[in-house]
Scaffold this motif. Structure first.
Motif, PDB file in Angstrom:
ATOM      1  N   ALA A  40       0.824  -1.215   0.000  1.00 43.65           N
ATOM      2  CA  ALA A  40       0.000   0.000   0.000  1.00 43.65           C
ATOM      3  C   ALA A  40       0.854   1.259   0.000  1.00 43.65           C
ATOM      4  O   ALA A  40       0.446   2.279  -0.549  1.00 43.65           O
ATOM      5  N   ASP A  41       2.050   1.188   0.569  1.00 46.80           N
ATOM      6  CA  ASP A  41       2.893   2.383   0.667  1.00 46.80           C
ATOM      7  C   ASP A  41       3.835   2.538  -0.527  1.00 46.80           C
ATOM      8  O   ASP A  41       4.822   3.249  -0.456  1.00 46.80           O
ATOM      9  N   ARG A  42       3.498   1.925  -1.644  1.00 41.50           N
ATOM     10  CA  ARG A  42       4.328   2.035  -2.849  1.00 41.50           C
ATOM     11  C   ARG A  42       4.166   3.419  -3.483  1.00 41.50           C
ATOM     12  O   ARG A  42       3.154   4.087  -3.295  1.00 41.50           O
ATOM     13  N   THR A  43       5.186   3.816  -4.232  1.00 45.93           N
ATOM     14  CA  THR A  43       5.138   5.044  -5.019  1.00 45.93           C
ATOM     15  C   THR A  43       5.706   4.723  -6.395  1.00 45.93           C
ATOM     16  O   THR A  43       6.253   3.638  -6.617  1.00 45.93           O
ATOM     17  N   ALA A  44       5.603   5.670  -7.311  1.00 46.80           N
ATOM     18  CA  ALA A  44       6.178   5.467  -8.647  1.00 46.80           C
ATOM     19  C   ALA A  44       7.693   5.300  -8.558  1.00 46.80           C
ATOM     20  O   ALA A  44       8.287   4.521  -9.296  1.00 46.80           O
ATOM     21  N   GLU A  45       8.319   6.016  -7.632  1.00 43.04           N
ATOM     22  CA  GLU A  45       9.768   5.942  -7.478  1.00 43.04           C
ATOM     23  C   GLU A  45      10.210   4.707  -6.705  1.00 43.04           C
ATOM     24  O   GLU A  45      11.307   4.211  -6.883  1.00 43.04           O
ATOM     25  N   ASP A  46       9.364   4.226  -5.806  1.00 46.80           N
ATOM     26  CA  ASP A  46       9.681   3.079  -4.956  1.00 46.80           C
ATOM     27  C   ASP A  46       8.481   2.134  -4.976  1.00 46.80           C
ATOM     28  O   ASP A  46       7.524   2.328  -4.230  1.00 46.80           O
ATOM     29  N   PRO A  47       8.503   1.122  -5.825  1.00 54.03           N
ATOM     30  CA  PRO A  47       7.327   0.259  -5.990  1.00 54.03           C
ATOM     31  C   PRO A  47       7.004  -0.629  -4.787  1.00 54.03           C
ATOM     32  O   PRO A  47       5.916  -1.183  -4.718  1.00 54.03           O
ATOM     33  N   ARG A  48       7.909  -0.777  -3.816  1.00 50.13           N
ATOM     34  CA  ARG A  48       7.648  -1.546  -2.594  1.00 50.13           C
ATOM     35  C   ARG A  48       7.004  -2.909  -2.878  1.00 50.13           C
ATOM     36  O   ARG A  48       5.936  -3.221  -2.372  1.00 50.13           O
ATOM     37  N   VAL A  49       7.668  -3.731  -3.652  1.00 55.72           N
ATOM     38  CA  VAL A  49       7.146  -5.037  -4.031  1.00 55.72           C
ATOM     39  C   VAL A  49       7.736  -6.116  -3.127  1.00 55.72           C
ATOM     40  O   VAL A  49       8.938  -6.130  -2.870  1.00 55.72           O
ATOM     41  N   CYS A  50       6.881  -7.005  -2.647  1.00 61.12           N
ATOM     42  CA  CYS A  50       7.327  -8.198  -1.927  1.00 61.12           C
ATOM     43  C   CYS A  50       7.233  -9.357  -2.912  1.00 61.12           C
ATOM     44  O   CYS A  50       6.180  -9.571  -3.521  1.00 61.12           O
ATOM     45  N   ARG A  51       8.314 -10.090  -3.075  1.00 61.86           N
ATOM     46  CA  ARG A  51       8.330 -11.223  -4.015  1.00 61.86           C
ATOM     47  C   ARG A  51       8.569 -12.528  -3.265  1.00 61.86           C
ATOM     48  O   ARG A  51       9.521 -12.647  -2.514  1.00 61.86           O
ATOM     49  N   GLY A  52       7.673 -13.469  -3.489  1.00 62.94           N
ATOM     50  CA  GLY A  52       7.806 -14.781  -2.872  1.00 62.94           C
ATOM     51  C   GLY A  52       6.992 -14.900  -1.600  1.00 62.94           C
ATOM     52  O   GLY A  52       6.734 -13.919  -0.908  1.00 62.94           O
ATOM     53  N   ILE A  53       6.605 -16.130  -1.314  1.00 59.53           N
ATOM     54  CA  ILE A  53       5.712 -16.386  -0.191  1.00 59.53           C
ATOM     55  C   ILE A  53       6.331 -15.969   1.141  1.00 59.53           C
ATOM     56  O   ILE A  53       5.648 -15.412   2.004  1.00 59.53           O
ATOM     57  N   GLN A  54       7.633 -16.179   1.321  1.00 55.60           N
ATOM     58  CA  GLN A  54       8.268 -15.800   2.590  1.00 55.60           C
ATOM     59  C   GLN A  54       8.223 -14.289   2.805  1.00 55.60           C
ATOM     60  O   GLN A  54       7.965 -13.820   3.912  1.00 55.60           O
ATOM     61  N   ALA A  55       8.475 -13.514   1.759  1.00 66.28           N
ATOM     62  CA  ALA A  55       8.440 -12.050   1.875  1.00 66.28           C
ATOM     63  C   ALA A  55       7.022 -11.557   2.160  1.00 66.28           C
ATOM     64  O   ALA A  55       6.824 -10.628   2.955  1.00 66.28           O
ATOM     65  N   VAL A  56       6.029 -12.173   1.528  1.00 66.51           N
ATOM     66  CA  VAL A  56       4.638 -11.774   1.737  1.00 66.51           C
ATOM     67  C   VAL A  56       4.199 -12.095   3.164  1.00 66.51           C
ATOM     68  O   VAL A  56       3.587 -11.257   3.841  1.00 66.51           O
ATOM     69  N   VAL A  57       4.522 -13.278   3.627  1.00 64.76           N
ATOM     70  CA  VAL A  57       4.165 -13.661   5.003  1.00 64.76           C
ATOM     71  C   VAL A  57       4.860 -12.734   6.001  1.00 64.76           C
ATOM     72  O   VAL A  57       4.242 -12.274   6.969  1.00 64.76           O
ATOM     73  N   ALA A  58       6.132 -12.427   5.778  1.00 61.79           N
ATOM     74  CA  ALA A  58       6.857 -11.518   6.666  1.00 61.79           C
ATOM     75  C   ALA A  58       6.200 -10.139   6.688  1.00 61.79           C
ATOM     76  O   ALA A  58       6.086  -9.511   7.747  1.00 61.79           O
ATOM     77  N   HIS A  59       5.741  -9.669   5.524  1.00 63.80           N
ATOM     78  CA  HIS A  59       5.064  -8.370   5.447  1.00 63.80           C
ATOM     79  C   HIS A  59       3.769  -8.385   6.265  1.00 63.80           C
ATOM     80  O   HIS A  59       3.515  -7.462   7.048  1.00 63.80           O
ATOM     81  N   GLU A  60       2.968  -9.418   6.106  1.00 60.77           N
ATOM     82  CA  GLU A  60       1.696  -9.507   6.843  1.00 60.77           C
ATOM     83  C   GLU A  60       1.959  -9.599   8.346  1.00 60.77           C
ATOM     84  O   GLU A  60       1.282  -8.952   9.143  1.00 60.77           O
ATOM     85  N   GLN A  61       2.953 -10.396   8.740  1.00 60.91           N
ATOM     86  CA  GLN A  61       3.285 -10.511  10.167  1.00 60.91           C
ATOM     87  C   GLN A  61       3.774  -9.175  10.731  1.00 60.91           C
ATOM     88  O   GLN A  61       3.462  -8.835  11.872  1.00 60.91           O
ATOM     89  N   ALA A  62       4.509  -8.415   9.922  1.00 59.54           N
ATOM     90  CA  ALA A  62       4.981  -7.095  10.365  1.00 59.54           C
ATOM     91  C   ALA A  62       3.800  -6.149  10.597  1.00 59.54           C
ATOM     92  O   ALA A  62       3.803  -5.386  11.579  1.00 59.54           O
ATOM     93  N   LEU A  63       2.795  -6.198   9.729  1.00 53.66           N
ATOM     94  CA  LEU A  63       1.610  -5.348   9.920  1.00 53.66           C
ATOM     95  C   LEU A  63       0.914  -5.684  11.236  1.00 53.66           C
ATOM     96  O   LEU A  63       0.527  -4.786  11.992  1.00 53.66           O
ATOM     97  N   ILE A  64       0.770  -6.962  11.497  1.00 49.47           N
ATOM     98  CA  ILE A  64       0.127  -7.394  12.746  1.00 49.47           C
ATOM     99  C   ILE A  64       0.954  -6.946  13.948  1.00 49.47           C
ATOM    100  O   ILE A  64       0.419  -6.438  14.930  1.00 49.47           O
ATOM    101  N   ARG A  65       2.255  -7.102  13.855  1.00 46.09           N
ATOM    102  CA  ARG A  65       3.161  -6.699  14.944  1.00 46.09           C
ATOM    103  C   ARG A  65       3.119  -5.177  15.157  1.00 46.09           C
ATOM    104  O   ARG A  65       3.058  -4.713  16.290  1.00 46.09           O
ATOM    105  N   LEU A  66       3.133  -4.394  14.069  1.00 46.12           N
ATOM    106  CA  LEU A  66       3.088  -2.936  14.187  1.00 46.12           C
ATOM    107  C   LEU A  66       1.805  -2.460  14.865  1.00 46.12           C
ATOM    108  O   LEU A  66       1.797  -1.453  15.562  1.00 46.12           O
ATOM    109  N   ALA A  67       0.716  -3.196  14.631  1.00 50.66           N
ATOM    110  CA  ALA A  67      -0.567  -2.853  15.255  1.00 50.66           C
ATOM    111  C   ALA A  67      -0.715  -3.513  16.621  1.00 50.66           C
ATOM    112  O   ALA A  67      -1.792  -3.478  17.209  1.00 50.66           O
ATOM    113  N   LYS A  68       0.366  -4.116  17.097  1.00 49.84           N
ATOM    114  CA  LYS A  68       0.393  -4.742  18.419  1.00 49.84           C
ATOM    115  C   LYS A  68      -0.751  -5.741  18.595  1.00 49.84           C
ATOM    116  O   LYS A  68      -1.385  -5.817  19.644  1.00 49.84           O
ATOM    117  N   GLY A  69      -1.029  -6.476  17.519  1.00 47.39           N
ATOM    118  CA  GLY A  69      -2.054  -7.519  17.557  1.00 47.39           C
ATOM    119  C   GLY A  69      -3.479  -7.022  17.467  1.00 47.39           C
ATOM    120  O   GLY A  69      -4.410  -7.810  17.591  1.00 47.39           O
TER     121      GLY A  69
END
Length: 141
Positions: A40-69
């Motif tokens: 969601a925080d991508r820009t034209a200059e920085d596409p912020r792409v997660c590639r592969g299942i491990q990167a996607v899972v890590a991204h989702e877990q980080a969102l949950i962690r940032l919101a403190k569950g």
């Protein structure tokens, strides 16, 4: 709410998406190994792409962690076909600050597996700032 004409059955991808939004950690159960997630925080200059299942899972877990569950994805509408899915709703969290922001998740499927996902928050920069800025301290803290 699901966009399905009266008298028809719900496409199986609707149930997959409903499951994922109820528990973001389940994305690995439905995704291809080489899934691509456009953050969601991508820009034209920085596409912020997660590639592969491990990167996607890590991204989702980080969102949950940032919101403190406290992260919740309140789904209001899902539409899906053999090839695409769209989910509209409100992202909510109580910590680190109170958040209620509309979102639209777009999904692409191949052979019943998720191969691509676009996160779209109504105000992605504001959302990112809420997750990275400490909550104001009260006078008694």
């Amino acid at each position: 709410m699901t966009a399905t004409p009266a008298g028809t059955t719900t496409h199986p991808h609707v149930e997959i998406l409903r499951t994922i939004y109820a528990d973001l950690t389940t994305v690995a159960d439905y995704a291809a190994d080489d899934i691509v997630l456009h953050r969601a925080d991508r820009t034209a200059e920085d596409p912020r792409v997660c590639r592969g299942i491990q990167a996607v899972v890590a991204h989702e877990q980080a969102l949950i962690r940032l919101a403190k569950g406290t992260l919740a994805m309140d789904v209001e509408h899902i539409a899906a076909t053999e090839y695409f899915g769209a989910v509209l709703g409100v992202l909510r969290a109580r910590l680190p600050q109170q958040i209620a922001m509309p979102f639209c998740g777009l999904w692409r499927f191949e052979d019943g597996r998720i191969v691509e996902h676009w996160e779209n928050a109504y105000a992605a920069a504001e959302l990112q700032q809420l997750f990275t800025t400490p909550a104001p301290r009260s006078a008694t803290s």
